[in-house]
Design a protein around this motif. Structure first.
Motif, mmCIF file in Angstrom:
data_model
loop_
_atom_site.group_PDB
_atom_site.id
_atom_site.type_symbol
_atom_site.label_atom_id
_atom_site.label_comp_id
_atom_site.label_asym_id
_atom_site.label_seq_id
_atom_site.Cartn_x
_atom_site.Cartn_y
_atom_site.Cartn_z
ATOM 1 N N MET A 95 4.881 -27.988 -85.770
ATOM 2 C CA MET A 95 6.202 -27.451 -86.005
ATOM 3 C C MET A 95 6.194 -26.526 -87.217
ATOM 4 O O MET A 95 6.752 -25.445 -87.157
ATOM 5 N N THR A 96 5.548 -26.968 -88.287
ATOM 6 C CA THR A 96 5.511 -26.172 -89.514
ATOM 7 C C THR A 96 4.846 -24.825 -89.268
ATOM 8 O O THR A 96 5.333 -23.787 -89.725
ATOM 9 N N PHE A 97 3.744 -24.842 -88.526
ATOM 10 C CA PHE A 97 3.027 -23.600 -88.237
ATOM 11 C C PHE A 97 3.925 -22.634 -87.462
ATOM 12 O O PHE A 97 3.980 -21.434 -87.769
ATOM 13 N N ALA A 98 4.655 -23.142 -86.475
ATOM 14 C CA ALA A 98 5.543 -22.295 -85.679
ATOM 15 C C ALA A 98 6.668 -21.729 -86.542
ATOM 16 O O ALA A 98 7.006 -20.543 -86.439
ATOM 17 N N ARG A 99 7.236 -22.559 -87.405
ATOM 18 C CA ARG A 99 8.310 -22.075 -88.302
ATOM 19 C C ARG A 99 7.770 -21.030 -89.273
ATOM 20 O O ARG A 99 8.413 -20.005 -89.522
ATOM 21 N N SER A 154 5.239 -19.102 -88.831
ATOM 22 C CA SER A 154 4.948 -17.868 -88.080
ATOM 23 C C SER A 154 6.214 -17.045 -87.898
ATOM 24 O O SER A 154 6.200 -15.822 -88.062
ATOM 25 N N CYS A 155 7.308 -17.698 -87.579
ATOM 26 C CA CYS A 155 8.579 -16.984 -87.412
ATOM 27 C C CYS A 155 9.068 -16.407 -88.738
ATOM 28 O O CYS A 155 9.719 -15.355 -88.748
ATOM 29 N N ALA A 156 8.729 -17.056 -89.828
ATOM 30 C CA ALA A 156 9.144 -16.559 -91.144
ATOM 31 C C ALA A 156 8.456 -15.242 -91.497
ATOM 32 O O ALA A 156 8.931 -14.513 -92.377
ATOM 33 N N THR A 157 7.376 -14.898 -90.810
ATOM 34 C CA THR A 157 6.673 -13.640 -91.078
ATOM 35 C C THR A 157 7.291 -12.458 -90.344
ATOM 36 O O THR A 157 6.903 -11.318 -90.573
ATOM 37 N N ILE A 158 8.253 -12.720 -89.455
ATOM 38 C CA ILE A 158 8.874 -11.650 -88.670
ATOM 39 C C ILE A 158 9.664 -10.726 -89.599
ATOM 40 O O ILE A 158 10.419 -11.182 -90.451
ATOM 41 N N THR A 159 9.451 -9.436 -89.387
ATOM 42 C CA THR A 159 10.197 -8.416 -90.129
ATOM 43 C C THR A 159 10.827 -7.459 -89.120
ATOM 44 O O THR A 159 10.605 -7.574 -87.909
ATOM 45 N N LEU A 208 6.632 -15.455 -80.788
ATOM 46 C CA LEU A 208 6.699 -16.405 -81.902
ATOM 47 C C LEU A 208 7.893 -17.351 -81.759
ATOM 48 O O LEU A 208 7.767 -18.556 -81.990
ATOM 49 N N TYR A 209 9.031 -16.817 -81.347
ATOM 50 C CA TYR A 209 10.198 -17.675 -81.153
ATOM 51 C C TYR A 209 10.005 -18.624 -79.970
ATOM 52 O O TYR A 209 10.456 -19.777 -80.009
ATOM 53 N N GLU A 210 9.324 -18.163 -78.919
ATOM 54 C CA GLU A 210 9.004 -19.057 -77.798
ATOM 55 C C GLU A 210 8.169 -20.237 -78.266
ATOM 56 O O GLU A 210 8.399 -21.374 -77.866
ATOM 57 N N ARG A 211 7.171 -19.953 -79.090
ATOM 58 C CA ARG A 211 6.288 -21.015 -79.592
ATOM 59 C C ARG A 211 7.061 -22.001 -80.462
ATOM 60 O O ARG A 211 6.826 -23.203 -80.417
ATOM 61 N N LEU A 212 8.006 -21.491 -81.230
ATOM 62 C CA LEU A 212 8.858 -22.372 -82.030
ATOM 63 C C LEU A 212 9.746 -23.221 -81.116
ATOM 64 O O LEU A 212 9.916 -24.421 -81.354
ATOM 65 N N ALA A 213 10.284 -22.616 -80.077
ATOM 66 C CA ALA A 213 11.114 -23.372 -79.132
ATOM 67 C C ALA A 213 10.318 -24.513 -78.506
ATOM 68 O O ALA A 213 10.806 -25.645 -78.399
#
Length: 176
Positions: A1-5, A7-12, A23-28
């Protein structure tokens, strides 16, 4: 979960739409596996918004171009299946699988296994059996064990319903 979150935090703003959606799919999926429906829904919404706000001609990396609305519907259905929410899972999966070509037999058989699981969760045993039968057709001869691993689990879930003709036929087909 942490890795997915993370990863999404790197989105610009410069992150290509297909990468954002991936990335959002992986978090979902991580949220679904962790039993967090609100987190899964938020991430799926962000993935959908990423695809819908893509600019025409926006360059996408080759490794993420497969992430489209069909793929997102499949992930949506998988997440809701994992969360035992079949009324949300079935429409997303059927919508995607109706357009998904049989030539991708390995993937389609996997996705059908989630649909069969969602039907079972909804109490639609005959639909689950028919869907499993279709997935078995597609999985026959593919050079991957993953579809049969998933289908074995679905078949075990069907076993208590073996008195139904369609279920009995699927179970007999796989007994050897």
């Amino acid at each position: 979960m942490t890795f997915a979150r993370d990863s999404c935090a790197t989105i610009t703003a410069r992150t290509p739409s297909s990468v954002r959606a991936l990335l959002y799919e992986r978090l979902a999926w991580a949220c679904a596996v962790d039993g967090q429906p609100a987190g899964a829904e938020t991430a799926l919404t962000s993935a959908r918004e990423s695809l819908e706000t893509a600019q025409d001609g926006e360059p996408q990396p080759n490794w993420s171009t497969w992430v489209d609305h069909t793929e997102l519907n499949i992930m949506t259905g998988r997440c809701w299946t994992e969360l035992r929410r079949p009324l949300r899972a079935v429409p997303a999966l059927t919508n995607a699988l109706d357009r998904y070509p049989d030539e991708y037999a390995r993937d389609k058989s996997l996705y059908l296994s989630w649909l069969a699981e969602a039907y079972l969760a909804a109490g639609e045993v005959e639909e689950a059996a028919a869907t499993t039968d279709r997935a078995l057709d597609l999985a026959a001869g593919v050079a991957s064990i993953r579809p049969m691993e998933r289908l074995t689990s679905v078949l075990e879930s069907l076993r208590p319903h073996g008195q139904l003709p369609v279920v009995r036929a699927v179970l007999e087909r796989t007994s050897s």
